[in-house]
Design an enzyme around this catalytic site. Structure first.
Site, PDB file in Angstrom:
ATOM      1  N   LYS A  79      13.566   6.917   2.303  1.00 34.22           N
ATOM      2  CA  LYS A  79      12.412   7.224   2.786  1.00 34.22           C
ATOM      3  C   LYS A  79      11.601   5.922   4.026  1.00 34.22           C
ATOM      4  O   LYS A  79      12.419   4.955   4.473  1.00 34.22           O
ATOM      5  CB  LYS A  79      11.066   6.462   2.282  1.00 34.22           C
ATOM      6  N   SER A 159       2.774   9.668  -1.473  1.00 35.60           N
ATOM      7  CA  SER A 159       3.198   9.618   0.496  1.00 35.60           C
ATOM      8  C   SER A 159       4.295   9.974   0.466  1.00 35.60           C
ATOM      9  O   SER A 159       5.401  10.526   1.410  1.00 35.60           O
ATOM     10  CB  SER A 159       2.625   8.005   0.933  1.00 35.60           C
ATOM     11  N   SER A 183       2.168   6.937  -5.004  1.00 33.91           N
ATOM     12  CA  SER A 183       2.974   8.091  -4.204  1.00 33.91           C
ATOM     13  C   SER A 183       5.053   8.450  -4.594  1.00 33.91           C
ATOM     14  O   SER A 183       5.212   8.664  -3.814  1.00 33.91           O
ATOM     15  CB  SER A 183       3.561   7.008  -2.708  1.00 33.91           C
TER      16      SER A 183
HETATM   17  N1  GLN Z   1      -2.926   8.052  -2.033  1.00 27.05           N
HETATM   18  C1  GLN Z   1      -2.740   6.820  -2.302  1.00 27.05           C
HETATM   19  C2  GLN Z   1      -2.441   6.661  -0.966  1.00 27.05           C
HETATM   20  O1  GLN Z   1      -3.190   7.296  -0.367  1.00 27.05           O
HETATM   21  C3  GLN Z   1      -1.102   6.477  -2.634  1.00 27.05           C
HETATM   22  C4  GLN Z   1      -0.280   6.509  -1.801  1.00 27.05           C
HETATM   23  C5  GLN Z   1       1.065   5.388  -2.336  1.00 27.05           C
HETATM   24  O2  GLN Z   1       1.162   5.050  -3.104  1.00 27.05           O
HETATM   25  N2  GLN Z   1       1.761   5.247  -0.829  1.00 27.05           N
HETATM   26  O3  GLN Z   1      -3.476   5.569  -0.693  1.00 27.05           O
END
Ligand code: GLN
Length: 491
Positions: A79, A159, A183
């Protein structure tokens, strides 16, 4: 392309150790597959062919000497949040575009120490803020899965959408992700892959671009539960460079896979039955309960009473920490700079141009909830809710060994269908944020397909430091589900 890339990490490792395939051949295949898929899936942000081939060659040398670590010769995608020395690491943001770290994150160092081979950096929502991978500065990632009879491009979730797509499309044997509010688990659920976060502090945050430090959990995406256990094992361990890293020894996670779940008590929390949840999610959850019952588990109805406050609390704590972490991007030390008429103007212009809209929204919310006058009403109250959520889990784990819930409230949705509505986007995280607020291990395992033929995942949550029970239960679900489905290749 041969069928080698379709193998699991565990199976390809055996072939590497048995010299049926070389790390160099495998790296060439994975690299070529990633490049071929890139125009269609847009899952990657950077390649470094020379590095990939040099790492593969070194792995072959170790294998030839009969040496080699847990992941020797296995190509992995990383990532874009993890610093990989000398390779573009931008957190999918314009503010860091072109940044090449001079150091390596602890997690990737550990993967390389175990013999893994870098194949590509993967796209993500900018600074890991999002649930659809649509806020990346390089555009949305496309899910390899499509609904039956439809050609609509779907989100892989976010994400960590690039990592999820890369693993689901068999372009590599595993990938890293980070899970701050879901995410890893939500994209795993959307792409029919296994996604895991361990206990908070199991994996080091050092060299991982910070989003919300008290919630950030690096972890793996994999094709099978056993692969995910091997990857988490290689990624975990104490790191003096991260003050919240756990000092505990790392157990042999993979050894837990396949162990009997007979007699384990599985909690089913009533609060996860949310309004408007599609019947198919409920159905797959019921199916999971039946599978575990048939495997000899005892099913217990439980209550996690503060669940409904988790999402609002998360969307205060996470932006608050993000607003503080992102203060460092001022155009002075690294990253991009837009020169203004004076220092303040330079800061403003740099940050205005460098951060996308969602990141700016989070910085504004975070700054607001931390400001004098609002701190007690928002931030402090959210922290109190967090304590309550942790207590809910403590009480539940007095009576049960693991908790079973759906991973996400829907299957993968169409790109663009939620991007104008932040609240509906945030609702994606309703089942996942609780485990981040509490810091307990959680994973998503592919459990079935919905009517449109799209994957749905189930989530297993266990007590802190008990990843082994999570892997045991995850493997039991995987066995019963027999989820062999793959996205039909169109890329
Ligand atoms: N979707 C969540 C957010 O937008 C979690 C994102 C994540 O776990 N990095 O904060």
């Amino acid at each position: 392309m041969s069928d080698l890339l379709k193998l699991s990490l565990d199976d390809v490792s055996a072939k590497l150790k048995g010299k049926e395939v070389s790390a160099t051949e495998l790296a060439q295949e994975a690299f070529a597959a990633c490049q071929t898929a890139q125009p269609a899936l847009n899952a990657f942000t950077a390649f470094d062919e020379e590095k990939t081939m040099a790492m593969a060659k070194a792995a072959d040398e170790r294998l030839a000497r009969g040496e080699g670590g847990l992941l020797e010769g296995v190509p992995l995608a990383i990532k874009d949040l993890f610093a990989v020395k000398g390779v573009d690491t931008a957190a999918s943001s314009n503010i860091l575009k072109g940044f090449k770290p001079t150091y390596e994150s602890t997690v990737t160092s550990k993967l390389w120490d175990a013999g893994a081979v870098f194949v590509a950096k993967t796209s993500m929502d900018e600074f890991a803020m999002g649930s659809s991978n649509e806020t990346a500065n390089t555009g949305p990632v496309v899910n390899p899965w499509k609904a039956e009879g439809s050609n609509e491009s779907l989100t892989p979730g976010g994400s960590s959408g690039g990592s999820a797509s890369a693993v689901a499309a068999d372009l590599c044997f595993g990938a890293t992700g980070t899970d701050t509010g879901g995410s890893i688990r939500q994209p795993a659920s959307f792409t029919g892959t296994v996604g895991v976060k361990g206990t908070y502090g199991r994996t080091s945050r050092w060299g991982v671009v910070a989003f919300a430090s008290s919630l950030d959990h690096p972890g793996p995406f994999a094709k099978t539960v056993k692969d995910s256990a091997l990857l988490l094992q290689a990624m975990s361990g104490h790191d003096p460079k991260d003050s919240t890293s756990l000092p505990n020894d790392v157990p042999d996670f993979a050894a837990a896979v396949g162990q009997s779940v007979k007699g384990l008590k599985i909690g089913v929390p009533k609060e996860y039955r949310v309004d408007g949840m599609p019947a198919e999610i409920d159905e797959v959850w019921r199916q999971g309960i039946d599978w575990l019952k048939a495997a000899g588990c005892e099913i217990v109805d439980i209550s996690l009473p503060h669940t409904k406050y988790a999402l609002p609390a998360y969307y205060i704590v996470a932006p608050a920490e993000a607003s503080s972490n992102l203060a460092r991007y001022d155009g002075m030390r690294y990253g991009n700079r837009v020169d203004g008429k004076d220092l303040n103007d330079t800061y403003e212009q740099t940050r205005g141009a460098g951060f996308g809209h969602e990141v700016q929204r989070r910085i504004m919310i975070g700054t607001y909830v931390l400001s004098a006058g609002y701190y007690d009403a928002y931030y402090l109250r959210a922290q109190k809710v967090r304590t309550r959520i942790l207590q809910d889990f403590h009480e539940a784990f007095d009576t049960v060994d693991a908790i079973l819930t759906p991973s996400a409230p829907s299957a993968a949705f169409g790109l663009g269908t939620k991007s104008d509505d932040p609240i509906s986007m945030y609702l994606n995280d309703v089942f996942t944020v609780t485990a981040n607020l509490a810091g307990v291990p959680a994973m998503s395992v592919p459990a079935g397909l919905d009517k449109a033929g799209l994957p749905l995942g189930l989530q297993v949550i266990t007590r802190a430091l008990d990843e082994e029970t999570m892997f045991k239960v995850g493997a039991a679900l995987e066995d019963s589900a027999g989820f062999g489905a793959k996205a039909e290749k169109w890329w």
